[in-house]
Enzyme design. Structure first.
Site, short mmCIF file in Angstrom:
data_model
loop_
_atom_site.label_atom_id
_atom_site.label_comp_id
_atom_site.label_asym_id
_atom_site.label_seq_id
_atom_site.Cartn_x
_atom_site.Cartn_y
_atom_site.Cartn_z
N CYS A 107 -15.00 14.44 -3.03
CA CYS A 107 -15.71 15.72 -2.86
C CYS A 107 -15.08 16.79 -3.75
O CYS A 107 -14.01 16.59 -4.35
CB CYS A 107 -15.67 16.14 -1.39
SG CYS A 107 -14.08 16.84 -0.86
N CYS A 119 -11.47 17.73 -2.92
CA CYS A 119 -10.51 16.70 -3.33
C CYS A 119 -10.33 16.68 -4.85
O CYS A 119 -9.22 16.49 -5.35
CB CYS A 119 -10.94 15.33 -2.83
SG CYS A 119 -10.71 15.17 -1.04
N GLU A 148 -8.65 11.16 0.31
CA GLU A 148 -8.00 11.43 -0.98
C GLU A 148 -6.91 12.47 -0.83
O GLU A 148 -5.79 12.32 -1.34
CB GLU A 148 -9.02 11.94 -2.01
CG GLU A 148 -10.10 10.94 -2.39
CD GLU A 148 -11.35 11.03 -1.52
OE1 GLU A 148 -11.23 11.27 -0.30
OE2 GLU A 148 -12.45 10.85 -2.06
N GLU A 182 -10.54 13.13 11.16
CA GLU A 182 -11.48 14.17 11.61
C GLU A 182 -10.96 14.90 12.84
O GLU A 182 -9.91 14.56 13.39
CB GLU A 182 -12.85 13.52 11.86
CG GLU A 182 -13.39 12.90 10.58
CD GLU A 182 -14.78 12.31 10.72
OE1 GLU A 182 -15.23 12.08 11.86
OE2 GLU A 182 -15.41 12.07 9.67
N CYS A 208 -10.04 14.77 4.09
CA CYS A 208 -10.52 13.57 3.39
C CYS A 208 -9.36 12.63 3.09
O CYS A 208 -8.20 13.04 2.97
CB CYS A 208 -11.16 13.95 2.06
SG CYS A 208 -12.71 14.85 2.21
N ASN A 231 -9.34 9.30 5.98
CA ASN A 231 -9.88 10.56 6.48
C ASN A 231 -9.54 10.70 7.97
O ASN A 231 -9.58 9.72 8.72
CB ASN A 231 -11.38 10.69 6.21
CG ASN A 231 -12.22 9.58 6.77
OD1 ASN A 231 -11.79 8.44 6.85
ND2 ASN A 231 -13.44 9.90 7.18
N1 THU Z 1 -14.75 11.85 3.15
C1 THU Z 1 -13.61 11.42 2.54
O1 THU Z 1 -12.60 11.18 3.19
N2 THU Z 1 -13.64 11.25 1.20
C2 THU Z 1 -14.75 11.37 0.42
O2 THU Z 1 -14.66 11.16 -0.79
C3 THU Z 1 -16.02 11.75 1.02
C4 THU Z 1 -15.96 12.21 2.43
C5 THU Z 1 -14.77 11.96 4.61
C6 THU Z 1 -14.83 13.34 5.18
C7 THU Z 1 -15.45 13.06 6.54
O3 THU Z 1 -14.43 12.66 7.44
C8 THU Z 1 -16.36 11.87 6.31
O4 THU Z 1 -15.88 11.26 5.11
C9 THU Z 1 -17.84 12.22 6.15
O5 THU Z 1 -18.03 13.18 5.18
#
Ligand code: THU
Length: 135
Positions: free
Chosen positions: A89, A92, A58, A47, A56, A45
């Site tokens: 999520c 994804c 995935e 940000e 994310c 991930n």
């Molecule tokens: N996140 C993911 O990368 N994958 C998931 O399956 C759940 C959430 C990330 C998004 C964000 O950067 C952090 O986790 C918190 O939600």
């Protein structure tokens, strides 16, 4: 997917987590996808100060595979620092559905390396179909 490939996929998802850029949530996620020709792509991930622009793990991994020309995904592994299993999520799941089918194996990985597999159709039973728009 055989055990050796599954182990390798899990290993890549855990390793990808180390590259997570998550200074805002402090929630690291790593993902790895296995394509139908048995190539593994990974992502974490990433940000942004504009929070909504986070991507994310995935989707990052899937986009790497798509950019390399891959169009079929047979498995996805997702790893985090949580004690329990986290699942992809909604966004994804939608993106996975573009390149997966109901049998695609989603391997969930906990902080201490425990794994559990779920069939993609259990997570996303009715993906929208826009076949007519595909060239
Ligand atoms: N996140 C993911 O990368 N994958 C998931 O399956 C759940 C959430 C990330 C998004 C964000 O950067 C952090 O986790 C918190 O939600």
């Amino acid at each position: 997917m055989n055990k050796k490939l599954r182990d390798e996929l899990v290993h890549h998802a855990i390793a990808a987590k180390e590259h997570s850029y998550s200074p805002y949530s402090k929630f690291r996620v790593g993902a790895a996808v296995l394509t139908d020709d048995q190539v593994i792509f990974s992502g974490s991930n990433v940000e942004n100060a504009s929070y909504g622009l986070a991507i994310c793990a995935e989707r990052n991994a899937i986009f790497q595979a798509a950019h390399a020309g891959k169009r079929k995904i047979v498995a996805v592994a997702v790893s985090s620092d949580e004690k329990g299993f986290i699942t992809p999520c909604g966004a994804c799941r939608q993106v996975i559905s573009e390149f997966a089918n109901g049998d695609t194996e989603i391997v969930l990985v906990t902080a201490d390396g425990k794994t559990k597999s779920v069939q993609f159709e259990k997570l996303f039973p009715t993906p929208p179909k826009l076949e007519k728009l595909k060239k």
